[in-house]
Scaffold this active site. Structure first.
Site, short mmCIF file in Angstrom:
data_model
loop_
_atom_site.label_atom_id
_atom_site.label_comp_id
_atom_site.label_asym_id
_atom_site.label_seq_id
_atom_site.Cartn_x
_atom_site.Cartn_y
_atom_site.Cartn_z
N ASP A 1 6.96 32.31 -48.97
CA ASP A 1 8.38 32.65 -49.09
C ASP A 1 9.03 32.45 -47.72
O ASP A 1 8.73 33.18 -46.77
CB ASP A 1 8.50 34.11 -49.54
CG ASP A 1 9.95 34.56 -49.67
OD1 ASP A 1 10.86 33.84 -49.20
OD2 ASP A 1 10.16 35.65 -50.24
N LYS B 1 18.65 36.17 -49.37
CA LYS B 1 17.68 36.10 -48.27
C LYS B 1 17.27 34.66 -47.96
O LYS B 1 17.14 34.28 -46.79
CB LYS B 1 16.44 36.95 -48.60
CG LYS B 1 16.72 38.44 -48.47
CD LYS B 1 15.56 39.30 -48.95
CE LYS B 1 14.42 39.31 -47.97
NZ LYS B 1 13.35 40.26 -48.40
N ASN C 1 7.72 29.45 -52.94
CA ASN C 1 7.14 30.75 -53.33
C ASN C 1 7.05 30.87 -54.85
O ASN C 1 6.60 31.89 -55.36
CB ASN C 1 7.95 31.92 -52.74
CG ASN C 1 9.33 32.03 -53.35
OD1 ASN C 1 9.77 31.14 -54.07
ND2 ASN C 1 10.02 33.12 -53.06
N SER D 1 15.81 27.60 -52.87
CA SER D 1 16.79 28.59 -53.33
C SER D 1 16.85 28.58 -54.84
O SER D 1 16.79 27.51 -55.45
CB SER D 1 18.21 28.28 -52.81
OG SER D 1 19.13 29.24 -53.32
N GLY E 1 10.48 22.76 -56.91
CA GLY E 1 11.68 22.78 -57.75
C GLY E 1 12.06 21.39 -58.24
O GLY E 1 11.40 20.39 -57.93
N TYR F 1 22.92 26.27 -34.63
CA TYR F 1 21.70 25.70 -34.01
C TYR F 1 21.99 24.33 -33.42
O TYR F 1 21.43 23.95 -32.39
CB TYR F 1 20.55 25.62 -35.03
CG TYR F 1 19.65 26.83 -34.95
CD1 TYR F 1 20.11 28.09 -35.36
CD2 TYR F 1 18.36 26.75 -34.44
CE1 TYR F 1 19.30 29.21 -35.27
CE2 TYR F 1 17.54 27.86 -34.34
CZ TYR F 1 18.01 29.09 -34.76
OH TYR F 1 17.21 30.20 -34.65
N TYR G 1 25.06 33.46 -54.00
CA TYR G 1 24.66 32.07 -53.72
C TYR G 1 25.68 31.41 -52.79
O TYR G 1 25.32 30.84 -51.76
CB TYR G 1 24.58 31.32 -55.05
CG TYR G 1 24.11 29.89 -54.95
CD1 TYR G 1 22.82 29.59 -54.55
CD2 TYR G 1 24.96 28.83 -55.31
CE1 TYR G 1 22.38 28.27 -54.49
CE2 TYR G 1 24.52 27.52 -55.27
CZ TYR G 1 23.24 27.24 -54.86
OH TYR G 1 22.81 25.94 -54.81
N THR H 1 11.29 30.36 -58.76
CA THR H 1 11.91 29.51 -59.79
C THR H 1 11.26 28.12 -59.84
O THR H 1 11.53 27.36 -60.76
CB THR H 1 13.45 29.35 -59.58
OG1 THR H 1 13.69 28.82 -58.28
CG2 THR H 1 14.16 30.69 -59.73
N GLY H 2 10.44 27.80 -58.86
CA GLY H 2 9.75 26.51 -58.85
C GLY H 2 8.58 26.50 -59.82
O GLY H 2 8.16 27.55 -60.32
#
Ligand code: UDP
Length: 313
Positions: free
Chosen positions: A56, A91, A32, A75, A10, A159, A145, A35-36
């Protein structure tokens, strides 16, 4: 360091790959390609410290060997893209964040999440400090988003607190520059494309809504500093010089030397639903903690970006 960068093909991911390679690190890029664009990485293929995995990240991720850092930049990131890919957007922000965090934990790697000024939604506070909780419509078209990124921040902090993972969160404000997609629907490529082809610049609404545009080199510098800093809570990285979209249209016309007119259009579709009326980062924290502030003036950054698009329209 050996660094995994998701969203590597991207606009921002590819510039990050360049920066980490230039600093002598080894980079594994992952994307994936929904959009890249591989053209953004073409110059890195064959480099001995660069490799690429088409994957992905919303599915289980396997990377062999050690990793010192994971930077999660995958994203869809323009309103048009996430309207077209609403479920992959949800996702990658949720499952993709979970998977990349799990990978970082497994490898003992430091983690950096690309978050966004969209976590502030249509803000009722201007400028927006990191302490502002935001004003987001969860069920509007931008919700896929905004809420995914808010979930991603919550998961990242979980985390950090529960697993003791070293995590960093950058909240990225509007950023522009070479390698943006000409057709990603955002105001910068739209206006430049229109200016270079003599079409009218389409200002949505009355053009009084504001944004604050930062050139990508300033953002990349802020991210580079944040990863090695000790700051565990989100940090805004953006340019605080706020302007109306109408003034921005004039700036694009001037820099590109275009004869285009400006037209006011009222899209009836979801492009302008919940469109934030103002947006401007409070960068006090980045100044104090990272010793960072933006350096590139709009006229200079726009000139570089117009040159890039001139070859592509
Ligand atoms: N915009 C516009 N004309 C366009 C594209 C966008 O006036 O052709 C406006 C849009 O309504 C918003 C601002 O420009 O107020 C920035 O939109 P963009 O899609 O770049 O990103 P956002 O900051 O909303 O995520």
């Amino acid at each position: 360091m050996r660094v995994l960068i998701t969203g590597a093909a991207g606009f921002l991911g590819s510039h990050l790959c360049d920066r980490y390679i230039a600093e002598g690190h080894t980079v594994v890029g992952m994307d994936n390609l929904i959009t890249g664009n591989m053209d953004n990485l073409a110059h890195l293929f064959g480099h001995e410290r660069f490799s690429f995995i088409k994957h992905d990240v919303s599915n289980y991720i396997h990377v062999s060997g050690e990793l010192d850092a994971v930077l999660h930049f995958a994203s869809p990131a323009s309103p048009i893209d996430y309207l077209e890919h609403p479920i992959p957007t949800l996702k990658v922000g949720s499952l993709g964040t979970h998977n990349t965090l799990g990978l970082a934990k497994h490898k003992g790697a430091r983690y950096l999440l690309a978050s966004t000024s969209e976590v502030y939604g249509d803000p009722q506070v201007n400028p927006q400090p990191e302490t502002y909780w935001g004003h987001v419509n969860p069920i509007g078209p931008r919700g896929v988003y905004d809420e995914a990124k808010r979930f991603a921040e919550a998961m990242t902090l979980a985390y950090q607190r529960f697993h003791g993972l070293e995590t960093r969160i950058v909240r990225i404000f509007n950023t522009y520059g070479p390698r943006m997609r000409l057709n990603d629907g955002r105001v910068v490529p739209n206006f430049i494309h229109q200016a270079l082809t003599g079409q009218p610049l389409t200002v949505y609404g009355d053009g009084s809504q504001t944004r604050s545009f930062q050139y990508y080199t300033d953002l990349i510098e802020g991210i580079y500093r944040l990863l090695v800093s000790d700051e565990k809570l989100p940090v805004n990285i953006g340019n605080p010089s706020e302007m109306s979209i109408l003034d921005f249209a004039h700036a694009v016309i001037e820099v590109s030397g275009s004869n285009s007119e400006i037209v006011f259009v009222q899209p009836k579709d979801e492009r302008v639903t919940d469109d934030p009326k103002v947006r401007r980062p409070d960068i006090t924290k980045a100044r104090e903690i990272l010793g960072w502030e933006p350096k590139v003036k709009l006229a200079d950054g726009l000139a570089q970006t117009v040159d890039y698009f001139r070859d592509r329209v």
